[in-house]
Design an enzyme around this catalytic site. Structure first.
Site, PDB file in Angstrom:
ATOM      1  N   LYS A 247       0.850  -1.201   0.000  1.00 40.60           N
ATOM      2  CA  LYS A 247       0.000   0.000   0.000  1.00 40.60           C
ATOM      3  C   LYS A 247       0.882   1.247   0.000  1.00 40.60           C
ATOM      4  O   LYS A 247       1.634   1.480   0.936  1.00 40.60           O
ATOM      5  CB  LYS A 247      -0.910  -0.008   1.222  1.00 40.60           C
ATOM      6  N   ASP A 252      -2.599  10.367   3.866  1.00 42.40           N
ATOM      7  CA  ASP A 252      -4.024  10.051   3.943  1.00 42.40           C
ATOM      8  C   ASP A 252      -4.732  11.080   4.804  1.00 42.40           C
ATOM      9  O   ASP A 252      -4.673  11.036   6.034  1.00 42.40           O
ATOM     10  CB  ASP A 252      -4.228   8.645   4.526  1.00 42.40           C
ATOM     11  N   LYS A 259      -9.977  13.015   8.435  1.00 46.25           N
ATOM     12  CA  LYS A 259      -9.522  12.588   9.752  1.00 46.25           C
ATOM     13  C   LYS A 259      -9.420  13.788  10.690  1.00 46.25           C
ATOM     14  O   LYS A 259      -9.109  14.908  10.254  1.00 46.25           O
ATOM     15  CB  LYS A 259      -8.131  11.947   9.661  1.00 46.25           C
ATOM     16  N   ASP A 270       1.539   6.271   5.876  1.00 42.95           N
ATOM     17  CA  ASP A 270       0.505   5.405   5.310  1.00 42.95           C
ATOM     18  C   ASP A 270       0.986   4.694   4.045  1.00 42.95           C
ATOM     19  O   ASP A 270       0.249   3.909   3.461  1.00 42.95           O
ATOM     20  CB  ASP A 270      -0.771   6.196   5.023  1.00 42.95           C
ATOM     21  N   ASP A 329     -12.203   7.186   4.040  1.00 42.87           N
ATOM     22  CA  ASP A 329     -10.982   6.959   4.818  1.00 42.87           C
ATOM     23  C   ASP A 329     -10.592   5.477   4.840  1.00 42.87           C
ATOM     24  O   ASP A 329      -9.591   5.106   5.438  1.00 42.87           O
ATOM     25  CB  ASP A 329     -11.156   7.484   6.246  1.00 42.87           C
ATOM     26  N   GLU A 331      -9.507   3.840   2.218  1.00 41.24           N
ATOM     27  CA  GLU A 331      -9.035   3.871   0.827  1.00 41.24           C
ATOM     28  C   GLU A 331      -7.953   2.843   0.535  1.00 41.24           C
ATOM     29  O   GLU A 331      -7.777   2.438  -0.612  1.00 41.24           O
ATOM     30  CB  GLU A 331      -8.521   5.272   0.482  1.00 41.24           C
ATOM     31  N   ARG A 333      -7.639  -0.333   1.191  1.00 44.60           N
ATOM     32  CA  ARG A 333      -8.100  -1.626   0.664  1.00 44.60           C
ATOM     33  C   ARG A 333      -8.565  -1.491  -0.789  1.00 44.60           C
ATOM     34  O   ARG A 333      -8.562  -2.467  -1.537  1.00 44.60           O
ATOM     35  CB  ARG A 333      -9.201  -2.184   1.548  1.00 44.60           C
TER      36      ARG A 333
END
Length: 482
Positions: A247, A252, A259, A270, A329, A331, A333
């Site tokens: 990933k 993010d 967030k 992230d 949030d 995202e 996956r």
């Protein structure tokens, strides 16, 4: 900014071979001991001084304790590190060796002790010597350790991979966006003669080779989304296929489901899954393991702008599954789903994905113990064995099939958040499993990618978790033929 590979020469210099020391190099013996008696036996000329100094310093040779013994002039005569006794009767310092670079006075030390599990101990020493110095120089003098221990070379390989991963994670997001992450990955590919390509921006929507979820997640960012794809062959055309997916969300914000500030503070990490698989790939290529390696990294930033995707949107994925957006949030996956679908198309023998995916994993196991998920019990056992042997902790969690209905969408095939507030790490893993159908074996690692406070061999900051265990698993599963 492009994060370059670690300076291998500088890193290797932390563990110079004895014959690389000049005749005029002043060296200090370092002894790993399991008791005060053992310490006294290796410095018989200083036994009395050692006993008195040990008492004054409270040194009892307990695991992790360090004692530096001076002579009457204040010069260091020897250093002692307290250790456990290994299964073979030899001292086993484990990751306590990782504290030495920060505790010993600057100088060159000669390891005088044969160690149990020396590979892990020497790796810990190297990892403990690391600090992120792009903006703030390291102020301590260097501590070098001379050894001809057989674990030296594999320690160097593993330290190189972890340090490359740490450097990527520690780099601020304003310097390491999707383009810079992809360029850093291309630099790794070039260093080892691998073939690599990057699909950028609207080319991700090519109807013949689509990656709609990667494009959707990164569409709002000024730095266009992209997919890095690398191939390296360390064997022959019949070697096992190993595919790594990481990933690469370089920052993010949470998207439109933004967030709160305290949850956004560390979101430069992230892309920790991408950093981890690149570090693992470095190890595999450096060790020339006989596999056909493929590395896939979706590089995106989850930003807020007019092009941002919305809650309740439905995206048709590369695999053909329609994915309903419950929360922007979640995202990671999504981008992993498209990359996993691509990797799965050629039915690899083993596919591993790594991601800083869920807060639920941290709630369950904390920052130090990443969970992993697999339906392959044999693979799980191999992962657990490698984890314990190399002090690289992971913990298996279940792909609990009864929760599979929890990710059902109301208007799409599946939802990226699911319909229950529990077991978030499990439902995220079940979501990813929907994109894997051909791989002979698959495992998902939900890592934190960060060490919250300094510990031996694990300085505060970015951490490429689980990749030492995985490197040793791959090396054992697919051994080199001499």
């Amino acid at each position: 900014m492009v994060v370059s590979l670690p300076d291998f020469d500088a890193l290797d210099a932390q563990l110079p071979l004895p014959d690389s020391l000049g005749d005029d190099t002043a060296t200090i013996p370092l002894h790993c001991v399991t008791s005060l008696d053992a310490a006294g036996s290796v410095v018989p000329d200083h036994r009395e001084a050692l006993a008195n100094w040990s008492k004054a310093q409270g040194f009892e040779a307990k695991p992790g304790q360090l004692l530096v013994l001076p002579n009457g002039d204040g010069a260091i005569v020897a250093a002692f590190l307290g250790c456990e006794t290994g299964d073979d009767g030899r001292p086993n310092p484990g990751f306590a060796m990782g504290a030495l670079a920060g505790q010993l006075p600057a100088g060159t030390y000669v390891l005088e002790t044969g160690l149990a599990n020396s590979e892990t101990a020497l790796t810990a020493f190297l990892l403990g010597a690391y600090s992120y110095t792009a903006f703030k120089p390291y102020k301590r003098g260097p501590v070098h350790l001379a050894t001809n221990d057989p674990g030296r070379e594999r320690a160097l390989i593993q330290a190189r991979g972890v340090i490359f991963g740490r450097e990527l994670i520690n780099t601020p997001a304003n310097l390491l966006g999707p383009a810079a992450l992809a360029e850093s990955a291309l630099g790794l590919a070039d260093a080892f003669g691998a073939d690599a390509s990057v699909i950028v921006g609207d080319d991700l929507l090519n109807s013949d080779n689509p990656f709609p979820m990667i494009h959707t997640v990164g569409a709002a960012a000024k730095d266009a989304p992209r997919l890095f794809d690398m191939r390296w062959n360390g064997g022959d055309d019949t070697a096992p296929k190993l595919t790594l997916v990481g990933k690469g969300v370089c920052f993010d914000s949470g998207g439109l489901n933004i967030k709160p500030g305290n949850s956004m503070a560390l979101m430069k990490k992230d892309m920790g899954g991408a950093a981890a698989v690149l570090g693992l790939a470095l190890m595999i290529m450096q060790a020339k393991l006989p596999v056909r390696l493929r590395v896939l990294i979706p590089c995106v930033e989850n930003s807020i702008a007019s092009e941002a995707f919305r809650p309740s949107d439905v995206i048709t994925s590369r695999k053909g599954l329609s994915v309903e957006i419950g929360n922007t949030d979640a995202e990671g996956r999504l981008v992993l789903g498209d990359a996993l679908a691509l990797g799965d198309e050629e039915a690899p023998d083993l596919m591993i994905d790594m991601a800083t995916l869920t807060g639920a994993a941290r709630v369950a196991l904390g920052p130090d113990l990443p969970p992993f998920f697999t339906d392959d019990d044999v693979l799980a056992g191999e992962i657990e064995t490698a984890s314990q042997a190399h002090d690289d902790p992971v913990w298996r969690m279940p792909l609990w099939n009864r929760y599979d209905n929890a990710i059902a969408g109301k208007v799409g095939d599946i939802s990226n958040t699911g319909n229950m507030p529990f077991a978030g790490a499990i439902t995220a893993a079940l979501f990813l499993r929907r994109f894997v159908s051909n791989a002979k074996s698959w495992a998902h690692f939900d890592i934190y990618g960060w060490t919250p406070s300094n510990r031996p061999g694990r300085p505060e900051g970015g951490e490429a978790q689980a990749i030492r265990a995985l490197f040793n698993l791959v090396a054992k599963r697919y051994p080199k033929m001499d």
